[in-house]
Design a protein around this motif. Structure first.
Motif, PDB file in Angstrom:
ATOM      1  N   LYS A 155       0.931  -1.253  -0.119  1.00 35.52           N
ATOM      2  CA  LYS A 155      -0.063   0.044   0.044  1.00 35.52           C
ATOM      3  C   LYS A 155       0.968   1.289   0.000  1.00 35.52           C
ATOM      4  O   LYS A 155       0.572   2.023  -0.749  1.00 35.52           O
ATOM      5  CB  LYS A 155      -0.848  -0.010   1.309  1.00 35.52           C
ATOM      6  CG  LYS A 155      -2.123  -0.983   1.007  1.00 35.52           C
ATOM      7  CD  LYS A 155      -2.952  -1.006   2.485  1.00 35.52           C
ATOM      8  CE  LYS A 155      -4.114  -1.958   2.394  1.00 35.52           C
ATOM      9  NZ  LYS A 155      -4.860  -2.223   3.514  1.00 35.52           N
ATOM     10  N   ASN A 156       1.956   1.145   0.832  1.00 31.90           N
ATOM     11  CA  ASN A 156       2.638   2.343   0.773  1.00 31.90           C
ATOM     12  C   ASN A 156       3.697   2.537  -0.464  1.00 31.90           C
ATOM     13  O   ASN A 156       3.807   3.747  -1.074  1.00 31.90           O
ATOM     14  CB  ASN A 156       3.707   2.137   2.090  1.00 31.90           C
ATOM     15  CG  ASN A 156       3.267   2.304   3.282  1.00 31.90           C
ATOM     16  OD1 ASN A 156       2.273   2.782   3.531  1.00 31.90           O
ATOM     17  ND2 ASN A 156       3.984   1.803   4.386  1.00 31.90           N
ATOM     18  N   THR A 157       3.955   1.346  -1.001  1.00 36.60           N
ATOM     19  CA  THR A 157       4.640   1.497  -2.527  1.00 36.60           C
ATOM     20  C   THR A 157       3.651   2.103  -3.359  1.00 36.60           C
ATOM     21  O   THR A 157       3.842   2.938  -4.253  1.00 36.60           O
ATOM     22  CB  THR A 157       4.956   0.206  -2.866  1.00 36.60           C
ATOM     23  OG1 THR A 157       5.972  -0.338  -1.972  1.00 36.60           O
ATOM     24  CG2 THR A 157       5.780   0.115  -4.229  1.00 36.60           C
ATOM     25  N   ILE A 158       2.326   1.689  -3.488  1.00 35.65           N
ATOM     26  CA  ILE A 158       1.405   2.207  -4.262  1.00 35.65           C
ATOM     27  C   ILE A 158       1.234   3.547  -4.101  1.00 35.65           C
ATOM     28  O   ILE A 158       1.254   4.500  -5.211  1.00 35.65           O
ATOM     29  CB  ILE A 158      -0.169   1.539  -4.198  1.00 35.65           C
ATOM     30  CG1 ILE A 158       0.190   0.031  -4.659  1.00 35.65           C
ATOM     31  CG2 ILE A 158      -1.149   2.134  -4.932  1.00 35.65           C
ATOM     32  CD1 ILE A 158       0.295  -0.429  -5.842  1.00 35.65           C
ATOM     33  N   GLN A 159       1.324   4.196  -2.927  1.00 34.95           N
ATOM     34  CA  GLN A 159       1.110   5.782  -2.651  1.00 34.95           C
ATOM     35  C   GLN A 159       2.454   6.329  -3.173  1.00 34.95           C
ATOM     36  O   GLN A 159       2.116   7.613  -3.934  1.00 34.95           O
ATOM     37  CB  GLN A 159       0.808   6.033  -1.309  1.00 34.95           C
ATOM     38  CG  GLN A 159      -0.434   5.476  -0.696  1.00 34.95           C
ATOM     39  CD  GLN A 159      -0.609   5.647   0.657  1.00 34.95           C
ATOM     40  OE1 GLN A 159       0.294   6.039   1.434  1.00 34.95           O
ATOM     41  NE2 GLN A 159      -1.853   5.332   1.198  1.00 34.95           N
ATOM     42  N   LEU A 160       3.407   5.984  -3.096  1.00 41.93           N
ATOM     43  CA  LEU A 160       4.505   6.373  -3.448  1.00 41.93           C
ATOM     44  C   LEU A 160       4.597   6.538  -5.121  1.00 41.93           C
ATOM     45  O   LEU A 160       5.211   7.521  -5.704  1.00 41.93           O
ATOM     46  CB  LEU A 160       5.854   5.912  -2.957  1.00 41.93           C
ATOM     47  CG  LEU A 160       6.082   5.976  -1.420  1.00 41.93           C
ATOM     48  CD1 LEU A 160       7.176   5.279  -0.883  1.00 41.93           C
ATOM     49  CD2 LEU A 160       6.454   7.496  -1.249  1.00 41.93           C
ATOM     50  N   MET A 161       4.241   5.203  -5.585  1.00 38.73           N
ATOM     51  CA  MET A 161       4.454   5.147  -7.097  1.00 38.73           C
ATOM     52  C   MET A 161       3.466   6.244  -7.677  1.00 38.73           C
ATOM     53  O   MET A 161       3.648   6.888  -8.843  1.00 38.73           O
ATOM     54  CB  MET A 161       4.116   3.903  -7.575  1.00 38.73           C
ATOM     55  CG  MET A 161       5.316   2.700  -7.329  1.00 38.73           C
ATOM     56  SD  MET A 161       6.840   2.874  -8.309  1.00 38.73           S
ATOM     57  CE  MET A 161       6.100   2.459  -9.569  1.00 38.73           C
ATOM     58  N   ARG A 162       2.237   6.313  -7.359  1.00 41.51           N
ATOM     59  CA  ARG A 162       1.023   7.014  -7.682  1.00 41.51           C
ATOM     60  C   ARG A 162       1.604   8.677  -7.507  1.00 41.51           C
ATOM     61  O   ARG A 162       1.334   9.369  -8.236  1.00 41.51           O
ATOM     62  CB  ARG A 162      -0.271   6.983  -6.963  1.00 41.51           C
ATOM     63  CG  ARG A 162      -0.757   5.635  -7.690  1.00 41.51           C
ATOM     64  CD  ARG A 162      -2.146   5.268  -6.748  1.00 41.51           C
ATOM     65  NE  ARG A 162      -2.870   4.219  -7.226  1.00 41.51           N
ATOM     66  CZ  ARG A 162      -3.915   3.761  -6.813  1.00 41.51           C
ATOM     67  NH1 ARG A 162      -4.308   3.921  -5.742  1.00 41.51           N
ATOM     68  NH2 ARG A 162      -4.313   2.740  -7.655  1.00 41.51           N
ATOM     69  N   GLY A 163       2.294   9.083  -6.326  1.00 40.94           N
ATOM     70  CA  GLY A 163       2.603  10.314  -6.247  1.00 40.94           C
ATOM     71  C   GLY A 163       3.760  10.653  -7.012  1.00 40.94           C
ATOM     72  O   GLY A 163       3.591  11.621  -7.870  1.00 40.94           O
ATOM     73  N   LYS A 164       4.836   9.818  -7.686  1.00 42.89           N
ATOM     74  CA  LYS A 164       5.498   9.935  -8.461  1.00 42.89           C
ATOM     75  C   LYS A 164       5.167  10.045  -9.972  1.00 42.89           C
ATOM     76  O   LYS A 164       5.698  10.967 -10.539  1.00 42.89           O
ATOM     77  CB  LYS A 164       6.709   8.995  -8.417  1.00 42.89           C
ATOM     78  CG  LYS A 164       7.697   8.740  -9.426  1.00 42.89           C
ATOM     79  CD  LYS A 164       8.767   7.677  -9.213  1.00 42.89           C
ATOM     80  CE  LYS A 164      10.041   7.814  -9.864  1.00 42.89           C
ATOM     81  NZ  LYS A 164       9.742   7.739 -11.364  1.00 42.89           N
ATOM     82  N   ALA A 165       4.220   9.235 -10.244  1.00 40.11           N
ATOM     83  CA  ALA A 165       3.487   9.292 -11.605  1.00 40.11           C
ATOM     84  C   ALA A 165       2.722  10.847 -11.759  1.00 40.11           C
ATOM     85  O   ALA A 165       2.969  11.175 -12.868  1.00 40.11           O
ATOM     86  CB  ALA A 165       2.774   8.433 -11.737  1.00 40.11           C
ATOM     87  N   ILE A 166       2.225  11.358 -10.625  1.00 38.78           N
ATOM     88  CA  ILE A 166       1.761  12.420 -10.449  1.00 38.78           C
ATOM     89  C   ILE A 166       2.635  13.478 -10.618  1.00 38.78           C
ATOM     90  O   ILE A 166       2.450  14.642 -11.752  1.00 38.78           O
ATOM     91  CB  ILE A 166       0.624  12.812  -9.358  1.00 38.78           C
ATOM     92  CG1 ILE A 166      -0.518  11.746  -9.354  1.00 38.78           C
ATOM     93  CG2 ILE A 166       0.250  14.140  -9.068  1.00 38.78           C
ATOM     94  CD1 ILE A 166      -1.172  11.954  -8.015  1.00 38.78           C
ATOM     95  N   GLU A 167       3.613  13.607 -10.128  1.00 35.95           N
ATOM     96  CA  GLU A 167       4.725  14.643 -10.154  1.00 35.95           C
ATOM     97  C   GLU A 167       5.277  14.658 -11.807  1.00 35.95           C
ATOM     98  O   GLU A 167       5.365  15.689 -12.452  1.00 35.95           O
ATOM     99  CB  GLU A 167       5.590  14.251  -9.149  1.00 35.95           C
ATOM    100  CG  GLU A 167       5.591  14.597  -7.968  1.00 35.95           C
ATOM    101  CD  GLU A 167       4.842  16.095  -7.498  1.00 35.95           C
ATOM    102  OE1 GLU A 167       5.500  17.009  -8.303  1.00 35.95           O
ATOM    103  OE2 GLU A 167       3.995  16.021  -6.938  1.00 35.95           O
ATOM    104  N   GLU A 168       5.315  13.371 -12.435  1.00 33.31           N
ATOM    105  CA  GLU A 168       5.784  13.329 -13.654  1.00 33.31           C
ATOM    106  C   GLU A 168       4.868  14.081 -14.767  1.00 33.31           C
ATOM    107  O   GLU A 168       5.095  14.532 -15.591  1.00 33.31           O
ATOM    108  CB  GLU A 168       5.946  11.970 -14.171  1.00 33.31           C
ATOM    109  CG  GLU A 168       7.383  11.300 -13.169  1.00 33.31           C
ATOM    110  CD  GLU A 168       7.324   9.546 -13.511  1.00 33.31           C
ATOM    111  OE1 GLU A 168       6.630   9.020 -14.090  1.00 33.31           O
ATOM    112  OE2 GLU A 168       8.625   9.093 -13.234  1.00 33.31           O
TER     113      GLU A 168
END
Length: 294
Positions: A155-168
């Motif tokens: 779950k934490n990984t998903i949040q970080l990955m989605r946050g990274k995708a949003i920044e991109e």
């Protein structure tokens, strides 16, 4: 349930090297290597066997945990001792059946290769996700108060990955908006209307909101493509996609409902409520356009 691990474990391939014996069943009939592995090696208990040995438990675990269990065989590379001791220097003298077997094995592995499954349905683990999860496990192992748990880590990984995708995609949004605004304003010579005053009236020049909506659709598609491999945790893909798009939208534009005096063509005035952009990436373009209008 042990069978639940089948969703996450990779395929199991047992390679038998230097095989020269015939693989047969109890009646002497030829057997497929995979069938031999499953019935004669991993599940050897007969009708008269009552006590399960350690080997039996290992075999049962392999058949239970792995979604696919197969066996492959390779002939002995050579019968000559000199070649076997320095096999790398005698690749041209190896048994042709061994070479053919290696080629078949490589092709078989490539056909079965796939991305590692993630914790949620339909998800896969990328290199970035794996590195994030590894870091979280290392931190948890080194913290006496923490207990590593796959559920929370994923779950934490998903949040970080989605946050990274949003920044991109926010970076991409700004690139596209800057290019579109420069083109529409002739490199800052002509200001844009913020929004169309008359929705039924067509204009050759797009409004600032027109450009925003066009670019927003582009980056939304990019975002959904970036997070698609993360799978579904709630069971509702539509809601999860909407949630991550809403999160991106808050980075791009935030509105606030305000009322203002509206003067009609006949001179009458009335209060009119509407949404005003107050922050976000779009707000910077609105401010810049207002400066240009001056």
């Amino acid at each position: 349930q042990m069978s639940a691990f089948r969703e996450f474990f990779p395929d199991f391939l047992w390679l038998l090297r230097d095989v020269s014996l015939m693989i047969t069943d109890e009646d002497g009939h030829d057997m497929d290597p995979t069938e031999y592995l499953k019935t004669r090696v991993l599940a050897r208990k007969g009708e008269d066997d009552f006590d399960e040995t350690a080997s039996d438990r290992v075999g049962r675990a392999i058949l239970t945990f792995f979604s696919s269990v197969e066996c492959a065989t390779l002939e002995r590379p050579s019968e000559k001792k000199e070649i076997m001791n320095h096999i790398a220097n005698h690749t041209g003298s190896l048994n042709p059946e061994f070479n053919n077997g290696v080629e078949d094995l490589v092709e078989r592995l490539l056909l079965k290769s796939r991305a590692k499954r993630g914790y949620d349905k339909g998800s896969t683990v990328s290199g970035v996700a794996l590195s994030i999860m590894t870091r979280q496990y290392v931190d948890a192992v080194n913290d006496p108060k923490a207990i590593p748990a796959l559920d929370n880590t994923w779950k934490n990984t998903i949040q970080l990955m989605r946050g990274k995708a949003i920044e991109e995609v926010v970076v991409e949004y700004n690139k596209l908006m800057q290019a579109q605004v420069a083109k529409a304003t002739k490199n800052g010579q002509v200001p844009l209307e913020e929004a169309a005053e008359n929705k039924g009236k067509s204009s050759s020049q797009p409004t600032l909101m027109d450009l925003h909506h066009q670019v927003f659709q582009v980056v939304t598609d990019m975002l959904l493509e970036k997070v698609g491999h993360l799978g579904v945790s709630s069971g509702d893909l539509g809601n999860e996609n909407k949630a991550v798009v809403d999160q991106m939208q808050k980075r791009l534009v935030q509105h606030e409902k305000r009322s203002a005096d509206y003067v009609a063509a006949d001179g009458s005035t009335r209060k009119q409520e509407g949404l005003v952009v107050t922050s976000g990436e779009l707000f910077h373009y609105i401010q810049g356009n207002k400066e240009l209008s001056k």
